[in-house]
Design a protein around this motif. Structure first.
Motif, PDB file in Angstrom:
ATOM      1  N   ASN A  18       0.814  -1.220   0.000  1.00 28.77           N
ATOM      2  CA  ASN A  18       0.000   0.000   0.000  1.00 28.77           C
ATOM      3  C   ASN A  18       0.841   1.261   0.000  1.00 28.77           C
ATOM      4  O   ASN A  18       0.318   2.359   0.064  1.00 28.77           O
ATOM      5  N   ALA A  19       2.168   1.123  -0.029  1.00 26.22           N
ATOM      6  CA  ALA A  19       3.019   2.301   0.045  1.00 26.22           C
ATOM      7  C   ALA A  19       4.235   2.129  -0.855  1.00 26.22           C
ATOM      8  O   ALA A  19       5.362   2.343  -0.453  1.00 26.22           O
ATOM      9  N   PRO A  63       9.048   0.291   0.038  1.00 30.31           N
ATOM     10  CA  PRO A  63       9.200  -0.587   1.207  1.00 30.31           C
ATOM     11  C   PRO A  63      10.595  -1.213   1.285  1.00 30.31           C
ATOM     12  O   PRO A  63      11.145  -1.399   2.367  1.00 30.31           O
ATOM     13  N   GLY A  64      11.183  -1.520   0.141  1.00 36.71           N
ATOM     14  CA  GLY A  64      12.545  -2.068   0.178  1.00 36.71           C
ATOM     15  C   GLY A  64      13.573  -1.010  -0.163  1.00 36.71           C
ATOM     16  O   GLY A  64      14.690  -1.329  -0.579  1.00 36.71           O
ATOM     17  N   GLY A  65      13.203   0.264  -0.027  1.00 37.85           N
ATOM     18  CA  GLY A  65      14.071   1.359  -0.466  1.00 37.85           C
ATOM     19  C   GLY A  65      15.126   1.755   0.545  1.00 37.85           C
ATOM     20  O   GLY A  65      15.319   1.100   1.569  1.00 37.85           O
ATOM     21  N   MET A  66      15.772   2.894   0.222  1.00 41.37           N
ATOM     22  CA  MET A  66      16.937   3.319   0.981  1.00 41.37           C
ATOM     23  C   MET A  66      16.617   3.586   2.458  1.00 41.37           C
ATOM     24  O   MET A  66      17.311   3.086   3.342  1.00 41.37           O
ATOM     25  N   VAL A  67      15.557   4.353   2.698  1.00 41.35           N
ATOM     26  CA  VAL A  67      15.258   4.748   4.078  1.00 41.35           C
ATOM     27  C   VAL A  67      15.019   3.517   4.954  1.00 41.35           C
ATOM     28  O   VAL A  67      15.598   3.386   6.038  1.00 41.35           O
ATOM     29  N   LEU A  83       5.042   5.882   1.368  1.00 42.33           N
ATOM     30  CA  LEU A  83       4.394   6.263   0.120  1.00 42.33           C
ATOM     31  C   LEU A  83       2.904   5.944   0.110  1.00 42.33           C
ATOM     32  O   LEU A  83       2.297   5.890  -0.950  1.00 42.33           O
ATOM     33  N   ALA A  84       2.305   5.750   1.292  1.00 42.78           N
ATOM     34  CA  ALA A  84       0.861   5.537   1.333  1.00 42.78           C
ATOM     35  C   ALA A  84       0.178   6.757   0.717  1.00 42.78           C
ATOM     36  O   ALA A  84       0.714   7.859   0.765  1.00 42.78           O
ATOM     37  N   GLN A  85      -1.008   6.541   0.163  1.00 39.88           N
ATOM     38  CA  GLN A  85      -1.662   7.605  -0.601  1.00 39.88           C
ATOM     39  C   GLN A  85      -1.773   8.922   0.159  1.00 39.88           C
ATOM     40  O   GLN A  85      -1.629   9.988  -0.424  1.00 39.88           O
ATOM     41  N   ASP A  86      -2.005   8.825   1.496  1.00 41.30           N
ATOM     42  CA  ASP A  86      -2.193  10.049   2.264  1.00 41.30           C
ATOM     43  C   ASP A  86      -0.886  10.811   2.472  1.00 41.30           C
ATOM     44  O   ASP A  86      -0.898  11.985   2.813  1.00 41.30           O
ATOM     45  N   ASN A  87       0.238  10.127   2.313  1.00 44.35           N
ATOM     46  CA  ASN A  87       1.517  10.788   2.599  1.00 44.35           C
ATOM     47  C   ASN A  87       2.131  11.440   1.378  1.00 44.35           C
ATOM     48  O   ASN A  87       3.133  12.143   1.480  1.00 44.35           O
ATOM     49  N   PRO A 132       7.148   3.276   8.895  1.00 45.38           N
ATOM     50  CA  PRO A 132       5.906   3.880   8.412  1.00 45.38           C
ATOM     51  C   PRO A 132       5.730   3.620   6.907  1.00 45.38           C
ATOM     52  O   PRO A 132       6.715   3.404   6.200  1.00 45.38           O
ATOM     53  N   ALA A 133       4.474   3.631   6.475  1.00 42.17           N
ATOM     54  CA  ALA A 133       4.185   3.448   5.051  1.00 42.17           C
ATOM     55  C   ALA A 133       4.419   4.778   4.349  1.00 42.17           C
ATOM     56  O   ALA A 133       3.499   5.554   4.126  1.00 42.17           O
TER      57      ALA A 133
END
Lengths: 436, 321
Positions: free
Chosen positions: A265-266, B152-156, B172-176, B169-170
């Protein structure tokens, strides 16, 4: 600095900008003038140079030019061609032939009555048979490519479909024994989850992919056209049906039971389909383009296989099939040559090349096919009923402004099935009220 | 103005000095009038053809129902009513205002802060280039970079893992995504306006600063009594530039959500420009050119009103120095 000086400087800048603009305008006009002329077919292609489909098309066009003496002026524009043609239709710079997915061509030409009936192409003899006999009738039953006059305005040359993809190397059982129902499917997911594997990968930032789940569930239980019917119901009452709630609950079940890959979802596409191709998850519910799209980064030895979306007991076998093909605008200068080209490309040789070189699903049932797609082809061949992507809904703004955002919330677990259904009912009523 | 005109006439004696009898206005006025048509004419013609005529056509289209080609049906103000009643348009409009005011405020506060620091800094030219650099980068790069950093598997998340964060935390979730877009806008645009404001600040004669130093003024007092009044016109222009460009913000939203432009961005991030584009060109449904142009005309009206208000609010007598 005097205002005078400032003004003349601004004027100079403006004059320069104007000159630059006129230079652009002049260039554009001269290229379009070249395309007119006798014995030439102008073709705006949906493929870009270098794509496998473009290579197949370019070879076929070379053969066509040799055999007929008609010159084809191809512009490899890419998928934006069906957007570019809409404003072009108000001018005289219109291609003789254009290709695209059925929904895109329908939006650009079909629904507005701007497409020429392809009667001549359908009456052309190809490999000893009329073209109209080479296209399986079940496709034509749902894919509404007929104009108001009852004549088809499109010649489809390939199909896209969908399937639940997996690696046959890792899950050989699924090839011989795919889940036959939703319950089977859920127990498969439970098994995978228990084994410590993420069952399903998904890039939830693509609303169109998320919509597969709900639309497929509804269409498989209620038949093709069921989703289109509830979206067209101005009272919104269609959303009250228990079948709609049941379909929404299947999506909620996937989320609630934690079958989705972490972070689905992200993420930004194609992160999760990449994760799937490298073994991060077992299944991916996506289009027939997945083998070519993920081929470059799949794990070594990855063997593409698929099974269809689980069927519902007592319902006929179903498969999704969306056309890609040619249409000729009414304003075409060389419509006869364009229809000839569309028919020519349906020869067995070129249909085989679509199947084996471009690795797409050819429209002709007798065409050769890539091994990756045999399972999808089998599902389509066996299907008694065919349905379209989004169940063929293309009403202005309904999907992208109403359904997709709400379905995204359901698919990412922000709302449950009940909330989804009541929101959709409300939005459908508001949508039709606004349409007046 | 009159002084400079006089100076010029004296320097340029030939035709201007020949006085003509009987007609009104000085010879210079007549000369200017003669030049008006050849100089302004072509630009005016192209401006009319390329901007004014399409704008009028857009107003006409917004009063019709039209799929881009084929028959047009006149529907009066129905498209405007429909657009205003659409909660998604209201949300998009709100996002545009957020970009305009919140991002705008952040940009100008940061730009002035940097101006203060940069003036006295060693190697300020290099620093200026570094700050300006993000503005040169295509928005697409930021869209892809966001995926690279925040997936999710990215640098941060990879960096957080050794620190014991197993449930990050998510991002890239739509709200962010919208806050992320706002932050990126601040990052890319601050340098641009800092550069323009710095150019204005550089014009200020050094003896004002010397005065400040002698009077013992702090950096903030210097900003208030010297820099702001003397760069007020530059700042006003920047504010207008930002207003116009912020209402048109499109590509960064387009590439941030929806898989770097392959799909539609999530509706939570839409601006009016994105709403307009999707309504006409989503490629997923019959184009609604009438509603799309109605939404475009609304944003044009918004820009016009804001610019007029802004010019009025910023009006000061220019300080000559």
């Amino acid at each position: 600095m005097s205002p005078n000086f400032r003004f003349s400087k601004a004027l100079a800048v403006l004059a320069g900008a104007t000159l630059a603009l006129t230079a652009c305008g002049g260039g554009g006009a001269s290229t379009s003038a070249n395309s007119a002329g006798g014995g030439t077919v102008t073709y705006w292609s949906m493929w870009k140079v270098g794509e496998p489909q473009q290579k197949v098309m370019a070879n076929a066009i070379a053969d066509f030019e040799k055999q007929t003496g008609t010159k084809v002026d191809v512009q490899w524009q890419g998928r934006t061609n069906t957007k570019k043609i809409i404003p072009a239709l108000n001018t005289n710079n219109v291609p003789d032939i254009i290709d695209g997915s059925e929904s895109n061509l329908d939006i650009a030409l079909g629904s507005t009555g701007q497409a020429l009936p392809m009667t001549d192409a359908y009456n052309t003899m190809i490999d000893g048979k009329k073209l109209s006999e080479l296209i399986p009738a079940k496709f034509l039953a749902v894919n509404n490519i007929k104009g108001k006059d009852g004549q088809p305005w499109m010649v489809p040359y390939s199909l896209t479909s969908d399937a639940v993809w997996f690696n046959a190397e890792k899950n050989p059982d699924l090839v011989t024994n795919p889940p036959a129902s939703w319950t089977d499917f859920i127990s498969l997911l439970d098994k995978q989850k228990a084994a410590g594997q993420a069952p399903i990968a998904a890039d939830a930032d693509i609303a169109g992919y998320n919509a597969y789940w709900f639309v497929s569930a509804l269409v498989h239980s209620e038949g093709p056209g069921a989703f289109a019917k509830i979206t067209a119901d101005k009272t919104g009452a269609g959303w009250d049906s228990p079948a709609v709630m049941a379909a929404a609950k299947t999506v909620q079940q996937l989320v609630d039971n934690g079958y989705m890959i972490k972070g689905y979802n992200a993420s930004k596409w194609p992160a999760q389909q990449q994760a799937w191709a490298t073994g991060g998850a077992d299944l991916l519910f996506n289009g027939s383009w997945i083998p070519t799209e993920t081929g470059t980064y799949a794990a070594p030895g990855f063997k593409y296989a698929s099974f269809p979306y689980p069927s519902v007991a007592g319902k006929p076998a179903m498969a999704r099939a969306d056309f890609t093909g040619f249409a000729v605008p009414k304003k075409a200068k060389n419509a006869a040559g364009a229809q000839q080209l569309a028919a020519f490309l349906m020869g067995k040789k070129y249909q085989d090349a679509e199947g084996t070189d471009a690795k797409v699903l050819p429209v002709r049932a007798d065409a050769a096919i890539a091994p990756e797609l045999t399972s999808v082809k089998k599902a389509i061949d066996n299907a008694k009923e065919i349905y379209m992507g989004n169940d063929g809904v293309t009403t202005a703004g309904y999907m992208e402004k109403n359904f997709n955002p709400t379905d995204d919330l359901l698919f990412t677990g922000k709302i449950d099935a009940g909330e989804f259904v009541s929101q959709m009912k409300e939005k459908t009523i508001a949508y039709w009220k606004a349409q007046g | 103005m009159s002084a400079s005109t006089l100076k010029r006439t004296r320097r340029n004696p030939a035709p201007a000095l020949k006085p003509e009898q009987g007609r009104g206005g000085s010879s210079i006025e007549r000369q200017r009038r003669k030049l008006l048509v050849p100089f302004v004419g072509p630009a005016f013609l192209f401006y009319t053809v390329l901007f004014i005529v399409p704008a009028i056509a857009a107003v006409w289209i917004s009063l019709n129902e039209w799929a881009g080609s084929g028959p047009m049906t006149f529907v009066g103000f129905k498209n405007y009513i429909q657009v205003f009643q659409d909660p998604l348009f209201v949300k998009s409009f709100g996002n545009t205002l957020l970009l305009l005011f919140v991002v705008g405020a952040a940009i100008f506060i940061l730009a002035f802060a940097m101006t203060l620091v940069l003036r006295d800094m060693a190697a300020k030219k290099i620093a200026r280039n570094v700050i300006f650099f993000p503005h040169l980068i295509n928005a697409l790069v930021f869209g892809i970079l966001a995926g690279f950093i925040f997936n999710p598997g990215g640098m941060v998340n990879s960096l957080l893992k050794p620190l014991g964060v197993t449930e990050p935390p998510a991002w890239l979730a739509q709200d962010n995504i919208f806050p992320l877009i706002m932050a990126t806008m601040v990052l890319t645009t601050t340098g641009y306006f800092t550069t323009i404001i710095m150019a204005g600040v550089d014009r200020i004669p050094p003896y004002f600063y010397e005065d400040c130093a002698l009077a013992g003024a702090t950096a903030l007092q210097r900003l208030r009594y010297v820099i702001l009044p003397l760069t007020w016109d530059v700042f006003g222009t920047c504010a207008v530039l930002w207003t116009i460009s912020s209402v048109k913000i499109f590509e960064i939203i387009w590439v941030f959500g929806g898989s770097s432009g392959a799909g539609l961005p999530p509706t939570q991030t839409w601006s009016v420009a994105v709403y307009t584009y999707v309504t006409a060109f989503s490629g997923m449904s019959t184009p609604a050119y009438g509603a799309a142009t109605a939404s475009a005309i609304i944003s044009l009206a918004l820009v016009t009103v804001l610019v007029v208000l802004l010019r009025r609010a910023m009006r000061r007598d220019a300080i000559e120095f």
